[in-house]
Design a protein around this motif. Structure first.
Motif, PDB file in Angstrom:
ATOM      1  N   TYR A 160      24.760 -24.454 -17.436  1.00  0.00           N
ATOM      2  CA  TYR A 160      24.336 -25.376 -16.374  1.00  0.00           C
ATOM      3  C   TYR A 160      22.944 -25.029 -15.869  1.00  0.00           C
ATOM      4  CZ  TYR A 160      23.660 -25.987 -11.339  1.00  0.00           C
ATOM      5  OH  TYR A 160      23.109 -26.207 -10.105  1.00  0.00           O
ATOM      6  N   GLN A 161      22.697 -23.735 -15.645  1.00  0.00           N
ATOM      7  CA  GLN A 161      21.468 -23.323 -14.969  1.00  0.00           C
ATOM      8  C   GLN A 161      20.231 -23.447 -15.842  1.00  0.00           C
ATOM      9  OE1 GLN A 161      20.350 -19.386 -14.959  1.00  0.00           O
ATOM     10  NE2 GLN A 161      19.514 -19.316 -12.887  1.00  0.00           N
ATOM     11  N   LEU A 162      20.328 -23.031 -17.103  1.00  0.00           N
ATOM     12  CA  LEU A 162      19.122 -22.968 -17.926  1.00  0.00           C
ATOM     13  C   LEU A 162      18.516 -24.336 -18.212  1.00  0.00           C
ATOM     14  CD1 LEU A 162      20.107 -20.066 -20.336  1.00  0.00           C
ATOM     15  CD2 LEU A 162      18.676 -19.977 -18.293  1.00  0.00           C
ATOM     16  N   PRO A 163      19.301 -25.368 -18.546  1.00  0.00           N
ATOM     17  CA  PRO A 163      18.683 -26.694 -18.696  1.00  0.00           C
ATOM     18  C   PRO A 163      18.047 -27.187 -17.394  1.00  0.00           C
ATOM     19  CG  PRO A 163      20.832 -26.658 -19.741  1.00  0.00           C
ATOM     20  CD  PRO A 163      20.724 -25.395 -18.951  1.00  0.00           C
ATOM     21  N   GLY A 164      18.685 -26.880 -16.265  1.00  0.00           N
ATOM     22  CA  GLY A 164      18.101 -27.279 -14.986  1.00  0.00           C
ATOM     23  C   GLY A 164      16.787 -26.574 -14.719  1.00  0.00           C
ATOM     24  N   LEU A 165      16.730 -25.292 -15.072  1.00  0.00           N
ATOM     25  CA  LEU A 165      15.486 -24.540 -14.891  1.00  0.00           C
ATOM     26  C   LEU A 165      14.404 -25.067 -15.823  1.00  0.00           C
ATOM     27  CD1 LEU A 165      14.106 -22.230 -13.418  1.00  0.00           C
ATOM     28  CD2 LEU A 165      14.989 -20.666 -15.162  1.00  0.00           C
ATOM     29  N   ASP A 166      14.789 -25.410 -17.052  1.00  0.00           N
ATOM     30  CA  ASP A 166      13.824 -26.009 -17.975  1.00  0.00           C
ATOM     31  C   ASP A 166      13.245 -27.295 -17.387  1.00  0.00           C
ATOM     32  OD1 ASP A 166      14.121 -24.060 -19.883  1.00  0.00           O
ATOM     33  OD2 ASP A 166      15.537 -25.191 -21.112  1.00  0.00           O
ATOM     34  N   GLY A 167      14.115 -28.112 -16.795  1.00  0.00           N
ATOM     35  CA  GLY A 167      13.649 -29.357 -16.190  1.00  0.00           C
ATOM     36  C   GLY A 167      12.718 -29.110 -15.026  1.00  0.00           C
ATOM     37  N   LEU A 168      13.032 -28.114 -14.196  1.00  0.00           N
ATOM     38  CA  LEU A 168      12.176 -27.805 -13.055  1.00  0.00           C
ATOM     39  C   LEU A 168      10.810 -27.311 -13.520  1.00  0.00           C
ATOM     40  CD1 LEU A 168      11.635 -27.381 -10.064  1.00  0.00           C
ATOM     41  CD2 LEU A 168      12.843 -25.189 -10.215  1.00  0.00           C
ATOM     42  N   LEU A 169      10.790 -26.445 -14.537  1.00  0.00           N
ATOM     43  CA  LEU A 169       9.506 -25.937 -15.039  1.00  0.00           C
ATOM     44  C   LEU A 169       8.688 -27.058 -15.661  1.00  0.00           C
ATOM     45  CD1 LEU A 169      10.548 -22.525 -16.618  1.00  0.00           C
ATOM     46  CD2 LEU A 169       9.521 -22.966 -14.400  1.00  0.00           C
ATOM     47  N   GLY A 170       9.371 -27.981 -16.362  1.00  0.00           N
ATOM     48  CA  GLY A 170       8.659 -29.130 -16.916  1.00  0.00           C
ATOM     49  C   GLY A 170       8.040 -29.977 -15.818  1.00  0.00           C
ATOM     50  N   PHE A 171       8.766 -30.161 -14.740  1.00  0.00           N
ATOM     51  CA  PHE A 171       8.248 -30.916 -13.601  1.00  0.00           C
ATOM     52  C   PHE A 171       7.018 -30.237 -13.005  1.00  0.00           C
ATOM     53  CE2 PHE A 171       8.123 -31.351  -8.963  1.00  0.00           C
ATOM     54  CZ  PHE A 171       7.993 -32.731  -8.835  1.00  0.00           C
ATOM     55  N   LEU A 172       7.081 -28.912 -12.861  1.00  0.00           N
ATOM     56  CA  LEU A 172       5.943 -28.178 -12.291  1.00  0.00           C
ATOM     57  C   LEU A 172       4.734 -28.253 -13.211  1.00  0.00           C
ATOM     58  CD1 LEU A 172       7.744 -24.981 -10.906  1.00  0.00           C
ATOM     59  CD2 LEU A 172       6.961 -26.977  -9.623  1.00  0.00           C
ATOM     60  N   ARG A 173       4.958 -28.165 -14.520  1.00  0.00           N
ATOM     61  CA  ARG A 173       3.837 -28.219 -15.461  1.00  0.00           C
ATOM     62  C   ARG A 173       3.217 -29.608 -15.498  1.00  0.00           C
ATOM     63  NH1 ARG A 173       7.514 -24.754 -18.772  1.00  0.00           N
ATOM     64  NH2 ARG A 173       6.682 -22.640 -18.592  1.00  0.00           N
ATOM     65  N   GLU A 174       4.048 -30.634 -15.437  1.00  0.00           N
ATOM     66  CA  GLU A 174       3.518 -31.998 -15.418  1.00  0.00           C
ATOM     67  C   GLU A 174       2.708 -32.245 -14.150  1.00  0.00           C
ATOM     68  OE1 GLU A 174       6.774 -34.669 -15.832  1.00  0.00           O
ATOM     69  OE2 GLU A 174       7.222 -34.056 -17.885  1.00  0.00           O
ATOM     70  N   GLY A 175       3.209 -31.724 -13.038  1.00  0.00           N
ATOM     71  CA  GLY A 175       2.473 -31.878 -11.789  1.00  0.00           C
ATOM     72  C   GLY A 175       1.142 -31.179 -11.815  1.00  0.00           C
ATOM     73  N   ALA A 176       1.139 -29.980 -12.433  1.00  0.00           N
ATOM     74  CA  ALA A 176      -0.119 -29.228 -12.545  1.00  0.00           C
ATOM     75  C   ALA A 176      -1.099 -29.947 -13.441  1.00  0.00           C
ATOM     76  CB  ALA A 176       0.167 -27.832 -13.083  1.00  0.00           C
ATOM     77  N   ALA A 177      -0.581 -30.535 -14.555  1.00  0.00           N
ATOM     78  CA  ALA A 177      -1.475 -31.246 -15.466  1.00  0.00           C
ATOM     79  C   ALA A 177      -2.053 -32.492 -14.794  1.00  0.00           C
ATOM     80  CB  ALA A 177      -0.718 -31.656 -16.726  1.00  0.00           C
ATOM     81  N   GLY A 178      -1.250 -33.169 -13.991  1.00  0.00           N
ATOM     82  CA  GLY A 178      -1.739 -34.369 -13.300  1.00  0.00           C
ATOM     83  C   GLY A 178      -2.742 -34.077 -12.220  1.00  0.00           C
ATOM     84  N   ALA A 179      -2.707 -32.831 -11.718  1.00  0.00           N
ATOM     85  CA  ALA A 179      -3.624 -32.463 -10.648  1.00  0.00           C
ATOM     86  C   ALA A 179      -4.992 -32.052 -11.166  1.00  0.00           C
ATOM     87  CB  ALA A 179      -3.025 -31.321  -9.819  1.00  0.00           C
ATOM     88  N   ARG A 180      -5.125 -31.896 -12.487  1.00  0.00           N
ATOM     89  CA  ARG A 180      -6.428 -31.458 -13.039  1.00  0.00           C
ATOM     90  C   ARG A 180      -7.444 -32.582 -13.050  1.00  0.00           C
ATOM     91  NH1 ARG A 180      -3.974 -28.249 -18.273  1.00  0.00           N
ATOM     92  NH2 ARG A 180      -2.924 -26.617 -17.101  1.00  0.00           N
TER      93      ARG A 180
END
Length: 201
Positions: free
Chosen positions: A181-201
């Motif tokens: 349960y936890q690891l796919p959720g963590l993968d999704g959260l990290l993907g969200f953070l990376r997408e947000g960082a990429a959009g902020a560039r």
């Protein structure tokens, strides 16, 4: 003539102490309670351990936290490299948890009043820092707070699983279910953070 100390009595006292510390915490555990759990008299406990501090050090040794940190770092590194979730690092960490089940409960969730009082917060900080190092752009304060909440819940959940599991097989199954349960959720959260960082560039 001095009475001979028996290894089996010492082991019974240590086992009872670990159960008490994991259930009630260090401040909430008395030598009398440990004696009752061990089925012996308080005076007999003091024959083997002159103080509660000495008994605690015997059942939660100082190097336990260091070894746990090493295994935790190895597990996180394997995940960062996209290694299989059944990698040797995962197995080593899980085996350690099972071999030291109640001592790990104390480290993660019952450490108040002990030399490991800062370990629960350090566990959360350690995992958070691992994530931060994997990001190209630091997250916002709010996003970092979410990570800390996620990892604090991880700490509490793991401690509860290890504390309540009826046997090693049950603990292994429960941890595996939690990871699924936890690891796919963590993968999704990290993907969200990376997408947000990429959009902020």
């Amino acid at each position: 003539m001095a009475q001979v100390r028996k290894p089996e009595v010492r082991a019974r006292i240590e086992s009872a102490a670990l159960r008490c510390f994991a259930e009630q915490g260090y401040p909430g555990t008395s030598m009398a309670a440990i004696a009752a759990a061990a089925g012996t008299a308080p005076g007999n406990v003091y024959r083997y351990f002159p103080s509660k501090e000495t008994l605690f050090a015997a059942v939660v040794p100082g190097d336990l936290a260091d070894r746990h940190d090493e295994l935790l770092d190895g597990r996180v590194a394997a995940l960062a490299e996209r290694s299989p979730r059944t990698s040797p690092a995962a197995g080593e960490l899980l085996d350690f948890w099972l071999d030291h089940r109640l001592a790990v409960v104390v480290l993660l969730d019952r450490a108040a009043g002990t030399p490991f009082a800062g370990y629960p917060a350090g566990f959360v900080a350690r995992l958070t820092e691992h994530v931060l190092r994997s990001l190209d752009v630091p997250p916002s304060a709010a996003q970092r707070k979410v990570l800390e909440i996620v990892f604090d819940n991880t700490r509490r959940t793991l401690a509860e699983i290890l504390r309540t599991a009826e046997d090693p097989a049950a603990a292994r199954a429960m941890v595996s279910a939690f990871w699924s349960y936890q690891l796919p959720g963590l993968d999704g959260l990290l993907g969200f953070l990376r997408e947000g960082a990429a959009g902020a560039r």
